[in-house]
Design an enzyme around this catalytic site. Structure first.
Site, PDB file in Angstrom:
ATOM      1  N   LYS A 138      -3.409  -2.390   2.773  1.00 37.66           N
ATOM      2  CA  LYS A 138      -1.995  -2.027   2.817  1.00 37.66           C
ATOM      3  C   LYS A 138      -1.887  -0.500   2.945  1.00 37.66           C
ATOM      4  O   LYS A 138      -2.697   0.230   2.365  1.00 37.66           O
ATOM      5  CB  LYS A 138      -1.336  -2.512   1.516  1.00 37.66           C
ATOM      6  CG  LYS A 138       0.175  -2.389   1.449  1.00 37.66           C
ATOM      7  CD  LYS A 138       0.695  -3.000   0.141  1.00 37.66           C
ATOM      8  CE  LYS A 138       2.206  -2.927   0.000  1.00 37.66           C
ATOM      9  NZ  LYS A 138       2.683  -3.558  -1.254  1.00 37.66           N
ATOM     10  N   SER A 162       6.360  -6.832  -0.536  1.00 36.68           N
ATOM     11  CA  SER A 162       6.238  -5.732   0.398  1.00 36.68           C
ATOM     12  C   SER A 162       4.899  -5.699   1.134  1.00 36.68           C
ATOM     13  O   SER A 162       4.751  -4.945   2.097  1.00 36.68           O
ATOM     14  CB  SER A 162       6.432  -4.402  -0.332  1.00 36.68           C
ATOM     15  OG  SER A 162       5.373  -4.187  -1.261  1.00 36.68           O
ATOM     16  N   SER A 222       5.227  -8.471  -4.752  1.00 36.19           N
ATOM     17  CA  SER A 222       4.811  -7.968  -3.435  1.00 36.19           C
ATOM     18  C   SER A 222       3.479  -8.494  -2.913  1.00 36.19           C
ATOM     19  O   SER A 222       3.175  -8.321  -1.733  1.00 36.19           O
ATOM     20  CB  SER A 222       4.782  -6.443  -3.430  1.00 36.19           C
ATOM     21  OG  SER A 222       6.094  -5.942  -3.272  1.00 36.19           O
TER      22      SER A 222
END
Ligand code: NAG
Ligand code: NAG
Ligand code: NAG
Ligand code: NAG
Ligand code: NAG
Length: 549
Positions: free
Chosen positions: A116, A198, A222
């Site tokens: 990420k 997310s 997330s």
């Protein structure tokens, strides 16, 4: 002269013979059946192929790069990946060489992984770490994030950085999966569908085999939410099991880093590699000194004799999801579990009503993000404070605050107006009381449970988020074909075929048990491959296409 010529003659035939044998070997190595399908390939299958010499890590990186190129900005334009690692091929070649010389370091040697974009990587690799924001473009972190350093030491290769909801969804009211740098990411299971967030890009990329595995981070949902939405396994570890040093933060009280994978076995391998105490993150000192090998939890009979509780008040309200969840209870019983139903949280209504978390996150973000930026070696945009970030977005509105859907930075503005005052400490204490003492721990104790189960899309992430406790999600089912797709605003919130997951929740550092339960359920159901991504979102490049090209 004569002897010389005959040497050439025989050498020529020996050469032909060798070429023949080699071409035979290659032909058999090339037979498609002998290569794992990269859509689903497990870490263990890839490691086996690497060890047998069927393909190299260089081949794997080439194949994954080609797969990313097929779907990221072309075709379905999923926008799962923000940037590629310019050093990946070189690092793969070095790891291939090392394997020949001294064998593999372990199960992750030469395995390509995506991170990420809030997980820092050392400057000399050439990748940015920006949480999707132009404000941090070109910034140089002092070192790898500890989780990245651990993966690197285990021999993993970083393919690049995955798109995300910008600032891990803490900028404002912006659709999941959007960042200024990466654009709007969308689901591979229905065109233009919401990938959730997310860790959106990590989820999309893993779901269709753009990497062997990915890392995400979670503050509240997330990891588990995009894992659920993308038909994946996700592990949200206890806060403190995995280090957050070098991870662009929201909140030191709630942030945690974990694997997003296509199977529990892969998640166990990755979690084992990244977990452990870290002097750079004091919260990890609460973790057990010894990190277990989570692959030892992979037992098909792990649910035998286990008590699981169902907090009915926290179900999702979606009849398809709750129906599939109801049906899963019979499977869990067949696997030997006792289902305690209902097993409500004693403080359920207080938990549903509480807004203490927002207070904590707002005050934490302002302090923690400024601390992260202060630790950077270089920040070309010159931002230092949250006020600077707000001003940067305003000044670069055409890149960051893009109309009509992506203009908000309301959370930044609210957070800017906070301090860690008495109300903050009261809210934090209330969260621990609500989430831990009178929440998850009270529920486990009252009903004598080993774990709590919920649809991942229920009121699932928040109790675990404010407690700092773990969740493991595993594929549960799919929206049926007769579901009507909702309008695209700009993403579609529900549509036929969208996946959803089943979550196992427990007390602090109970990951080993949760991994076992989820594995037993996964092995009995194998839900993931019951539905594939939509055809255009399935990359076609396979290992056979890149080898020797
Ligand atoms: C990182 O950002 C810089 C701009 O600051 C850019 O030149 C570079 O290409 C980026 N790196 C990658 C791998 O995209
Ligand atoms: C799930 O089971 C509960 C309890 O048996 C029931 O009340 C509920 O209606 C069921 N939900 C669905 C969507 O089937
Ligand atoms: C925080 O939690 C406490 C205890 O449940 C509650 O009384 C209070 O109203 C909550 N505060 C907010 C802002 O939600
Ligand atoms: C800032 O916080 C104070 C005190 O909580 C509040 O009265 C004020 O409205 C806030 N301002 C903004 C712009 O949110
Ligand atoms: C690797 C990759 O495709 N990166 C792209 C991500 O999206 C941005 C915005 O569209 C592009 O500029 C990158 O090239």
């Amino acid at each position: 002269m004569r002897t010389d010529r005959s040497w050439v003659f025989w050498a020529f035939f020996a050469h032909l013979g060798l070429q023949f044998l080699l071409s035979r070997a290659r032909a058999s190595a090339r037979a498609p059946a002998s290569f794992p399908d990269l859509y689903e390939a497990s870490i263990t299958e890839l490691q086996d192929g690497l060890e047998k010499g069927l393909f190299t890590s260089v081949d794997l990186v080439k194949a994954y790069f080609a797969r990313i190129e097929e779907v990221n900005l072309q075709g379905p334009t999923l926008r799962a990946v923000i940037e590629l690692n310019p050093s990946a091929l070189k690092q793969a070649a070095e790891l291939d060489f090392e394997r020949k010389l001294s064998g593999p370091r372990g199960p992750l040697h030469g395995i390509p992984i995506l991170l990420k974009d809030n997980i820092a990587t050392r400057g000399r690799d050439g990748m940015n770490t920006t949480a999707g924001s132009f404000a941090l473009l070109g910034s140089i972190p002092p070192r790898d994030a500890t989780v990245a350093a651990k993966l690197r030491a285990a021999g993993a290769i970083f393919l690049g950085k995955a798109n995300l909801s910008e600032w891990a969804n803490f900028r404002g009211r912006v659709p999941s999966g959007f960042s200024g740098r990466g654009g709007q990411a969308t689901s591979p299971y229905f065109p233009l569908a919401d990938p959730s967030g997310s860790s959106s890009g990590s989820g999309i990329a893993c779901a269709i085999g753009l990497a062997a595995a990915t890392l995400g981070s979670e503050t509240d949902g997330s990891i588990i939410s995009p894992s659920s939405r993308q038909n994946l396994v996700g592990i949200k570890p206890t806060v403190g099991l995995t280090s957050r040093a070098g991870v662009i933060p929201i909140s030191e009280n709630q942030d945690t880093v974990g694997p997003m994978t296509r199977s529990i076995a892969d998640a166990a391998i990755v979690l084992t590699a990244i977990a452990g105490r870290d002097p750079l993150d004091s919260f990890t000192l609460a973790a057990p000194a010894h990190v277990p090998d989570f692959t030892k939890a992979l037992k098909k009979d792990a649910l035998s004799g286990v008590r699981l509780g169902v907090p009915r008040l926290f179900l999702s309200g979606d009849p398809n999801i709750d129906g599939a969840f109801n049906a899963s209870l019979a499977t869990l019983k067949q696997l030997g579990a006792t289902i305690v139903d209902p097993a409500e949280f004693p403080d359920a209504n207080e938990l549903l009503a509480s807004n203490n978390e927002t207070l904590v996150l707002d005050a934490d973000f302002k302090v923690d993000v400024e601390k992260y930026i202060a630790g950077l070696l270089k920040v070309p945009t010159g931002v230092k404070t949250l006020a600077d970030l707000i001003a940067f977005n305003t000044a670069h509105a055409s890149e960051e605050l893009i109309p009509p859907f992506w203009t908000s930075q309301s959370e930044f503005i609210t957070a800017e107006n906070t301090t860690r005052d008495a109300a903050y400490f009261a809210a934090l204490a209330a969260d621990h009381d609500l989430g831990r003492t009178r929440g998850i721990d009270a529920t486990l104790a009252q009903f004598n449970l080993d774990a709590i189960i919920l649809p991942t899309d229920g009121f699932t992430s928040t109790p675990a988020a404010i407690a700092g406790y773990p969740v493991v999600t595993v594929p549960l089912g799919f929206q049926p074909d007769n579901v009507e797709a909702t309008p695209a605003e700009p993403t579609i919130s529900n549509a036929p075929g969208l996946p959803f997951g089943l979550s196992f929740l427990g007390t602090a550092f109970s990951e080993f048990k949760l991994v076992g339960y989820a594995f037993a359920y996964e092995q009995a159901t194998h839900t993931r491959l019951k539905r594939l991504a939509f055809p255009a979102a399935i990359p076609k490049t396979q290992l056979a296409d890149v080898i020797e090209k």
